[in-house]
Design an enzyme around this catalytic site. Sequence first.
Site, PDB file in Angstrom:
ATOM      1  N   TRP A  37       0.795  -1.295  -0.046  1.00 22.80           N
ATOM      2  CA  TRP A  37       0.079  -0.016  -0.014  1.00 22.80           C
ATOM      3  C   TRP A  37       0.825   1.259  -0.066  1.00 22.80           C
ATOM      4  O   TRP A  37       0.613   2.294  -0.477  1.00 22.80           O
ATOM      5  CB  TRP A  37      -0.949   0.072   1.165  1.00 22.80           C
ATOM      6  CG  TRP A  37      -1.720  -1.110   0.799  1.00 22.80           C
ATOM      7  CD1 TRP A  37      -2.089  -2.428   1.819  1.00 22.80           C
ATOM      8  CD2 TRP A  37      -2.874  -1.467  -0.091  1.00 22.80           C
ATOM      9  NE1 TRP A  37      -2.963  -3.257   1.270  1.00 22.80           N
ATOM     10  CE2 TRP A  37      -3.654  -2.498   0.184  1.00 22.80           C
ATOM     11  CE3 TRP A  37      -3.357  -0.267  -1.192  1.00 22.80           C
ATOM     12  CZ2 TRP A  37      -4.549  -3.221  -0.807  1.00 22.80           C
ATOM     13  CZ3 TRP A  37      -4.308  -0.809  -1.877  1.00 22.80           C
ATOM     14  CH2 TRP A  37      -5.033  -1.981  -1.758  1.00 22.80           C
TER      15      TRP A  37
ATOM     16  N   ASP B  42      -1.002   6.739   6.328  1.00 27.19           N
ATOM     17  CA  ASP B  42      -2.095   5.884   5.984  1.00 27.19           C
ATOM     18  C   ASP B  42      -2.407   4.632   7.381  1.00 27.19           C
ATOM     19  O   ASP B  42      -1.569   3.878   7.391  1.00 27.19           O
ATOM     20  CB  ASP B  42      -1.814   4.979   4.738  1.00 27.19           C
ATOM     21  CG  ASP B  42      -2.974   3.997   4.423  1.00 27.19           C
ATOM     22  OD1 ASP B  42      -3.863   3.935   5.094  1.00 27.19           O
ATOM     23  OD2 ASP B  42      -2.839   3.297   3.222  1.00 27.19           O
TER      24      ASP B  42
ATOM     25  N   LYS C 148     -12.241  -1.640   7.774  1.00 26.92           N
ATOM     26  CA  LYS C 148     -11.389  -2.459   8.593  1.00 26.92           C
ATOM     27  C   LYS C 148     -11.773  -2.538  10.188  1.00 26.92           C
ATOM     28  O   LYS C 148     -12.334  -3.347  10.717  1.00 26.92           O
ATOM     29  CB  LYS C 148      -9.814  -2.052   8.714  1.00 26.92           C
ATOM     30  CG  LYS C 148      -9.302  -1.677   7.278  1.00 26.92           C
ATOM     31  CD  LYS C 148      -9.086  -3.028   6.412  1.00 26.92           C
ATOM     32  CE  LYS C 148      -8.201  -2.507   5.000  1.00 26.92           C
ATOM     33  NZ  LYS C 148      -8.219  -3.552   4.382  1.00 26.92           N
TER      34      LYS C 148
END
Length: 365
Positions: free
Chosen positions: A105, A176, A200
């Site tokens: 990511w 992030d 999440k």
Amino acid sequence: MARVWNFSAGPAVLPEPVLEQVRDELLDWHGTGMGVMEMSHRGKAFTGIIEAAEADLRALLGVPANYRVLFLQGGATQQFSQIPLNLLDGASDGRAADYVVTGTWSKKALTEAQRLGRVRCAASTEADAFSRLPEAAEYDLSADAAYVHLCTNETIHGVEFPADVVLPTAAPLVADMSSHLLSRPFDVSRFGLIYGGAQKNIGPAGLTLVLVRDDLTGRAAPQVPGLQNYAVEAANGSMLNTPPTFAIYVAGLVFRWLQELGGLSAIARINADKASALYACIDRSAGFYRNPVQPACRSQMNVPFRLADENLNASFLAESEAAGLFGLKGHKSFGGMRASIYNAMPLAGVSALVEFMDDFARRRG
């Protein structure tokens, strides 16, 4: 109906008390005669919902008054572009942004940002298959970086920065935190901007949270569209367009659930117990299971592991599903297995997984 133990990386398991409240309020929210999905986002009822959600989030995280809380759409992936559009000052001053690459990511965030301005890779552990965090001597940070970006928990590779992460830079840290935001306490004021997809630990897919310090808004170039401009979004209270109302409502219920549990310190203790039990199972298996991440860098949210005999993968997945354990197949780019043990996964679920893994190793090892 029997619910399974859902170890999916996201969209992920939600707290059962939250789902039960959503069920009970689906057709009639607090006597309004309509559900949240049906009500105007500018009406009094929803205004109260979003204001309560923001207040509870601020209380949970200790968000300082000089930070804006934005409820946005587009997922964390859209932020890969939106961040440089807002924080590189339209590239007018020539400064670059530094990116720390510790997994899939953060690497994708770097690639997207490179389309929009001067961006440097300031550290990378790709040569070691993203199995660790960079050592202090490996950072090559600019003296005048516009910001330094990192992914504090890599969902695919299972690498996590400590809550008190310190980098040798005076530039604003941009993080992030998609896959571990709200899983532990940390000091928000040490970051200039924090973002994460909701699916999440926060709520349904479709909502993205952005916490941005006031001095980092208003930097976007004039050509940046309003929907991608933090200052414009903040000025409109996250309602420049119709926000993801239902997802915000569910997120607010999750925030309240966390408060009732005792806040982030309480959930952090539970998460530590879950991770400890699962890693202990892997480590005592004498190589039958293997987690590739250096122990000091292991994530408490996402636990990837491999079987020594990859020919057993299909049997492991089939038998685990038969035992009520779902979502254990690893990401397509990584292979193997992965157990995501987010806030809403109780210790009982991890215990069931550990019991199955021990039994499978005895029978197949």
